[in-house]
Design an enzyme around this catalytic site. Structure first.
Site, PDB file in Angstrom:
ATOM      1  N   GLU A   5      -1.240  -8.733  -8.168  1.00  0.00           N
ATOM      2  CA  GLU A   5      -2.113  -9.933  -7.873  1.00  0.00           C
ATOM      3  C   GLU A   5      -2.347  -9.913  -6.417  1.00  0.00           C
ATOM      4  OE1 GLU A   5      -4.149 -11.465  -9.417  1.00  0.00           O
ATOM      5  OE2 GLU A   5      -3.306 -10.737 -11.116  1.00  0.00           O
TER       6      GLU A   5
HETATM    7  C1  LIG Z   1       4.122  -3.976 -13.523  1.00  0.00           C
HETATM    8  C2  LIG Z   1       2.494  -4.102 -13.081  1.00  0.00           C
HETATM    9  C3  LIG Z   1       1.594  -5.101 -13.645  1.00  0.00           C
HETATM   10  C4  LIG Z   1       0.248  -5.172 -13.226  1.00  0.00           C
HETATM   11  N1  LIG Z   1      -0.518  -5.814 -13.869  1.00  0.00           N
HETATM   12  C5  LIG Z   1      -1.911  -5.826 -13.324  1.00  0.00           C
HETATM   13  C6  LIG Z   1      -2.958  -6.184 -14.610  1.00  0.00           C
HETATM   14  O1  LIG Z   1      -2.490  -6.863 -15.530  1.00  0.00           O
HETATM   15  N2  LIG Z   1      -4.058  -6.068 -14.218  1.00  0.00           N
HETATM   16  C7  LIG Z   1      -4.674  -5.516 -13.055  1.00  0.00           C
HETATM   17  O2  LIG Z   1      -5.640  -5.188 -13.097  1.00  0.00           O
HETATM   18  N3  LIG Z   1      -3.488  -4.671 -12.408  1.00  0.00           N
HETATM   19  C8  LIG Z   1      -2.443  -4.906 -12.574  1.00  0.00           C
HETATM   20  N4  LIG Z   1      -1.400  -4.401 -11.567  1.00  0.00           N
HETATM   21  C9  LIG Z   1      -1.801  -3.606 -10.460  1.00  0.00           C
HETATM   22  C10 LIG Z   1      -1.374  -4.376  -9.030  1.00  0.00           C
HETATM   23  O3  LIG Z   1      -2.054  -5.412  -9.004  1.00  0.00           O
HETATM   24  C11 LIG Z   1      -1.510  -3.552  -8.260  1.00  0.00           C
HETATM   25  O4  LIG Z   1      -0.392  -2.372  -8.208  1.00  0.00           O
HETATM   26  C12 LIG Z   1      -1.855  -4.205  -6.714  1.00  0.00           C
HETATM   27  O5  LIG Z   1      -2.836  -4.890  -6.406  1.00  0.00           O
HETATM   28  C13 LIG Z   1      -1.483  -3.135  -5.490  1.00  0.00           C
HETATM   29  O6  LIG Z   1      -2.172  -2.069  -5.804  1.00  0.00           O
HETATM   30  P1  LIG Z   1      -1.795  -0.560  -5.579  1.00  0.00           P
HETATM   31  O7  LIG Z   1      -0.861  -0.575  -6.587  1.00  0.00           O
HETATM   32  O8  LIG Z   1      -2.838   0.431  -6.006  1.00  0.00           O
HETATM   33  O9  LIG Z   1      -1.391  -0.301  -4.378  1.00  0.00           O
HETATM   34  P2  LIG Z   1      -2.531   0.360  -2.838  1.00  0.00           P
HETATM   35  O10 LIG Z   1      -3.686  -0.591  -2.865  1.00  0.00           O
HETATM   36  O11 LIG Z   1      -2.773   1.611  -2.798  1.00  0.00           O
HETATM   37  O12 LIG Z   1      -1.329  -0.234  -1.911  1.00  0.00           O
HETATM   38  C14 LIG Z   1      -0.328   0.545  -1.402  1.00  0.00           C
HETATM   39  C15 LIG Z   1      -0.056  -0.260  -0.047  1.00  0.00           C
HETATM   40  O13 LIG Z   1      -0.730  -0.259   0.977  1.00  0.00           O
HETATM   41  C16 LIG Z   1      -1.076  -1.645   1.479  1.00  0.00           C
HETATM   42  N5  LIG Z   1      -2.334  -1.830   1.603  1.00  0.00           N
HETATM   43  C17 LIG Z   1      -3.553  -1.504   1.182  1.00  0.00           C
HETATM   44  N6  LIG Z   1      -4.637  -1.820   1.915  1.00  0.00           N
HETATM   45  C18 LIG Z   1      -4.093  -2.654   2.910  1.00  0.00           C
HETATM   46  C19 LIG Z   1      -4.814  -3.294   3.986  1.00  0.00           C
HETATM   47  N7  LIG Z   1      -6.200  -3.317   4.155  1.00  0.00           N
HETATM   48  N8  LIG Z   1      -3.872  -3.621   5.015  1.00  0.00           N
HETATM   49  C20 LIG Z   1      -2.762  -3.688   5.072  1.00  0.00           C
HETATM   50  N9  LIG Z   1      -2.203  -2.807   3.830  1.00  0.00           N
HETATM   51  C21 LIG Z   1      -2.812  -2.621   2.763  1.00  0.00           C
HETATM   52  C22 LIG Z   1      -0.589  -2.579   0.193  1.00  0.00           C
HETATM   53  O14 LIG Z   1      -0.175  -3.935   0.703  1.00  0.00           O
HETATM   54  C23 LIG Z   1       0.467  -1.758  -0.394  1.00  0.00           C
HETATM   55  O15 LIG Z   1       1.845  -1.967   0.363  1.00  0.00           O
HETATM   56  C24 LIG Z   1       0.002  -4.291 -11.979  1.00  0.00           C
HETATM   57  C25 LIG Z   1       1.175  -3.654 -11.252  1.00  0.00           C
HETATM   58  C26 LIG Z   1       2.353  -3.633 -11.829  1.00  0.00           C
HETATM   59  C27 LIG Z   1       3.125  -2.562 -11.215  1.00  0.00           C
END
Ligand SMILES: Cc1cc2nc3c(=O)[nH]c(=O)nc-3n(C[C@H](O)[C@H](O)[C@H](O)COP(=O)(O)OP(=O)(O)OC[C@H]3O[C@@H](n4cnc5c(N)ncnc54)[C@H](O)[C@@H]3O)c2cc1C
Length: 596
Positions: free
Chosen positions: A443
C-alpha cells in the site's frame, strides 16, 4: 495456541469516554439514531466472531498456506477459511457500513474501524479477502456509473463476490507511471485487457462465487506516465444482466508468491489474456479513482498492525505472568515458587508496556480518524466536511506508517518476552512478527507515506492542514495548562508541538534550495508527528483517567500508568528523530553510487 479476546473495555473507553462518538454521530443525520448500546452490541458480536471463528484458523492457516492447481488455475485457501467466510457473510458483516440503497446496514465507519482491529488481531491473512472487497466497494460507489453500481455493489455488499486491487507489475510498484498493461476499446463500451500483474492479494480463491478485479491499464493513445492510466473492472466471471454468473473471463492466477508471512492469503501473479473489462471513471484518470481504494486500504493496513500489536501484547502478558525465571531484583515476589514470574523484571515490563502503549495510542488515533471519515461523508455542514477531508488526508499516511512501524516494534518486543520460545513457531509469536512486516511495505512503502506527508500534505500545502490540526492540540494545551496534575503530560506535549512547528519550517526552507532535503528528513519527520499525535491522545486519556482513578476501577489506574510510561519511555525518541531529520541530506548523498 494462545488466545485473542477483543479489548472491548478499551474500545468502549476510546469511543464513548474519549471521543463521545454517540454524541458526535447525533450531528450526522444518517447516523443520528446510533447510540452507545448499538455500538457496544456490534462490538460484542464482532468480538465473539473474531475470537471464536477466525482466531482458531490463524496458526493453521499460516502453516498450511494456499494451494494453486496449475491446470485449472484455481486457488484453495487454507482449511476452514471458506467456511468462516460463509459464516461472515451469513451474519451480514460485509454490509456493516455499506449504503442501504445497495443492501448495506449504513453503520458508521468508526464502528467498522474497531471491528477491523478485531478481524486483523484474530487473523490478518483471512481478513484480507473481505478487506479488499470493501475498498473495491468504496471505489465503485464513488466512481462507478449507475449501471455499474446496480450490477456490482449489491454483490460486494452481500459478500457473494469479493474484490481485488491490481496495480503492481514486475517492473513497477511505487512508480505506477511505468505500468504497461493495455486496454483496447471493443466499440461496445467494453475493453479487452492484456497484461501481467504481480503480488495481487486475494487474487484467486474459492471463498466467493466471483472476484471483481480492479485493474489499472493504459488505453492505446494514452500519454506516458501517471496521466495515462485508466481503471477497469475485470470480473473473474462475466456477469449477466441479472447479476448471475456467465462465462469465465481470461484473468488467471499463474503462480502464488512464496513469502515471509500472511501465508493464508493468496498473493497471486495474475495473467490477463484479453479479459473483458469496463472502465471506472474517466479515461486516463484511473489513479484518481483508484486512490479511493488505496486510501481505504492505507487505513486498513494501519488497522492490520494495530490488531497484531494487541494480540501479541495479550499473549505476551499471559506468558510473562506464568513463566518463572530468576528472582526480582528487590527480593522474591512469589517465595513459594522456585522463581518469580518474569513480569517482575523491569525490562520485561518495558517490552509489555511498549506494545500496550502502542496498541492504546493507535486505537485512540485510528478511531478519531474513522470518526473524521464519518464527518467527511455525512456532516450536514459543508465547512465541517471540508475540515474533515483535510484532516483525513493529513492523517492517513501517519496511520499507515506510524501504526505499522509500531506494530513491527511491538510484535518483536512481545516475541522477546517469550525468550527462545518466541522464536519457536509452536507459540505463535514469530508468526505475528512475520505477518506484521509486510504492513510496512505494501500500500505504498512507509518511505512513500512519509514523502506523501511531508512533501504533498504539508510543504505543498504551506503547512495549512498541519496548522489546523495543531490548533486543536494548542487549544487542549491552553485549556489544561494551569492544571498541575496534568503538567507531566502538557509540558512535553507543548514542547514537542513547538519543535514540530520549527522543524517543519526548517525543512521547508532547506527544501527550496535542495529537494533531496525532503527525502532525507521525511521518515524521521513522520515518526515525530506520529508521536505528537499520540502524545495529544495520551494526554487526553490521562485527563479522563486522573478524574476517575479514585472510583475504584483499576482500568483508569492502568490507563494512567500506560500514559506515564508512554511519556517517559517512548516519546523521548523524538529528540533523536528530530536530530536525524535535521541532519540534512549531505550525509546521505555524499557518496557516489559506485563508491558504496
Ligand atoms: C504480500 C504482498 C501483497 C501485495 N498486495 C498487492 C495487491 O493486492 N495489489 C497490488 O497492486 N500490489 C500489491 N503488492 C505490491 C506492493 O504494494 C508493492 O510491493 C509496494 O508498493 C512496493 O513496490 P515494489 O515492491 O515494486 O518496490 P519498489 O517500488 O521497487 O521500491 C523499492 C524500494 O525503493 C524505495 N523507493 C521507491 N521509490 C522511492 C522514492 N521516490 N523515494 C524514496 N524511496 C523510494 C521503496 O520505498 C522501497 O524501499 C503486494 C506486495 C506484497 C509483497
Amino acid at each position: 495456541m494462545g488466545q485473542y479476546v477483543a479489548p472491548l473495555r478499551d474500545m468502549q473507553f476510546v469511543l464513548h469516554e474519549l471521543l463521545h462518538v454517540a454524541d458526535e454521530l447525533k450531528q450526522l443525520p444518517k447516523h443520528a439514531d446510533i447510540d452507545a448500546d448499538i455500538i457496544n452490541q456490534v462490538l460484542e458480536e464482532g468480538g465473539k466472531f473474531t475470537s471464536e471463528v477466525l482466531f482458531p484458523l490463524n496458526h493453521s492457516g499460516d502453516r498450511e498456506g494456499c494451494k494453486l492447481d496449475t491446470n485449472t488455475h484455481e486457488v484453495t485457501p487454507p482449511k476452514g477459511f471458506k467456511a468462516a467466510y460463509e459464516q461472515y457473510v451469513a451474519a451480514g458483516w460485509p454490509s456493516l457500513t455499506c449504503d442501504p440503497e445497495y443492501g448495506g446496514q449504513g453503520l458508521p465507519m468508526v464502528v467498522q474501524n474497531s471491528f477491523y482491529e478485531m478481524l486483523n488481531a484474530s487473523n490478518q491473512a483471512w481478513t484480507m479477502y473481505p478487506g479488499l472487497s470493501h475498498g473495491a466497494y468504496e471505489c465503485l460507489h464513488e466512481h462507478g456509473t449507475d449501471e455499474q453500481k446496480a450490477l456490482y455493489l449489491p454483490k460486494l455488499v452481500s459478500g457473494e463476490w469479493t474484490g481485488t486491487m491490481c496495480l503492481t507489475e514486475a517492473h513497477c510498484g511505487t512508480d505506477l507511471g511505468l505500468l504497461r498493461s493495455k486496454a483496447e476499446p471493443q466499440g461496445d463500451g467494453s475493453y479487452k485487457i492484456t497484461g501481467s500483474k504481480i503480488f495481487i492479494s486475494a487474487g484467486e480463491h474459492d471463498m466467493a462465487q466471483n472476484i471483481l478485479h480492479l485493474v489499472l491499464a493504459r488505453l492505446p493513445d494514452a500519454p506516458a506516465g501517471t496521466k495515462g492510466i485508466s481503471l477497469f473492472i475485470v470480473p473473474k466471471f462475466l456477469p449477466n444482466a441479472d447479476g448471475s454468473i456467465g462465462a469465465r473471463n481470461p484473468i488467471f492466477c499463474g503462480a502464488l508468491e512464496e513469502k515471509m508471512g500472511i501465508h493464508g492469503n493468496a498473493t497471486c501473479q495474475m495473467n490477463i489474456d484479453g479479459a473483458i473489462g469496463w472502465m471506472i471513471g474517466e479515461p486516463n484518470k484511473g489513479l484518481n479513482a483508484m486512490f479511493v481504494m488505496m486510501n481505504a486500504a492505507r487505513l486498513g493496513v494501519g488497522m492490520q498492525s494495530l490488531g497484531l500489536t494487541e494480540v501479541a501484547y495479550q499473549n505476551a502478558l499471559i506468558y510473562a505472568k506464568d513463566r518463572l525465571q530468576m528472582r526480582s531484583l528487590t527480593g522474591a515476589k512469589e517465595a513459594s515458587k522456585p522463581a518469580d514470574p518474569i513480569i517482575v523484571h523491569p525490562d520485561v515490563r518495558r517490552m509489555l508496556l511498549t506494545a500496550k502503549a502502542y496498541a492504546e495510542g493507535g486505537r485512540a488515533f485510528s478511531s478519531y480518524v474513522a470518526l473524521q471519515i464519518d464527518k467527511e461523508l455525512n456532516h450536514p455542514d459543508e465547512a465541517i466536511r471540508a475540515e474533515a477531508v483535510d484532516e483525513v488526508a493529513l492523517l492517513t499516511p501517519i496511520i499507515k506508517a506510524f501504526l505499522t512501524d509500531n506494530g513491527w516494534i511491538s510484535t518483536s518486543e512481545a516475541m522477546q518476552v517469550y525468550g527462545g520460545h518466541g522464536f519457536i513457531s509452536e507459540w505463535g509469536m514469530e508468526q505475528y512478527v512475520r505477518d506484521s512486516r509486510i504492513n510496512m511495505i505494501y500500500e505504498g512503502t512507509n518511505t512513500i507515506q512519509s514523502l506523501d506527508l511531508l512533501g504533498r500534505k504539508i510543504l505543498l500545502d504551506n503547512g495549512n492542514k498541519l496548522r489546523k490540526f495543531g490548533e486543536k492540540i494548542r487549544a487542549f494545551i491552553e485549556e489544561n495548562g494551569t492544571d498541575e496534575a496534568m503538567s507531566e503530560f502538557i509540558t512535553p506535549l507543548a514542547d514537542l508541538a513547538e519543535k514540530v512547528q520549527k522543524l517543519t519550517m526548517e525543512i521547508g526552507m532547506k527544501a527550496f534550495q535542495n529537494p533531496d532535503e525532503v527525502g532525507a528528513a521525511a521518515v524521521p519527520y513522520l515518526r515525530v508527528v506520529g508521536h505528537l499525535i499520540y502524545a495529544y491522545f495520551f494526554a487526553q486519556m490521562a485527563k479522563i483517567a486522573l478524574a476517575k482513578q479514585d472510583g475504584g476501577d483499576n482500568f483508569y489506574k492502568s490507563k494512567l500508568a500506560t500514559a506515564r510510561f508512554y511519556f517517559g519511555r517512548l516519546l523521548p525518541e523524538t529528540a533523536m528523530l528530530i536530530r536525524q531529520a535535521r541532519s540534512g541530506s549531505a550525509n546521505l548523498m555524499a557518496l557516489d553510487a559506485e563508491l558504496f
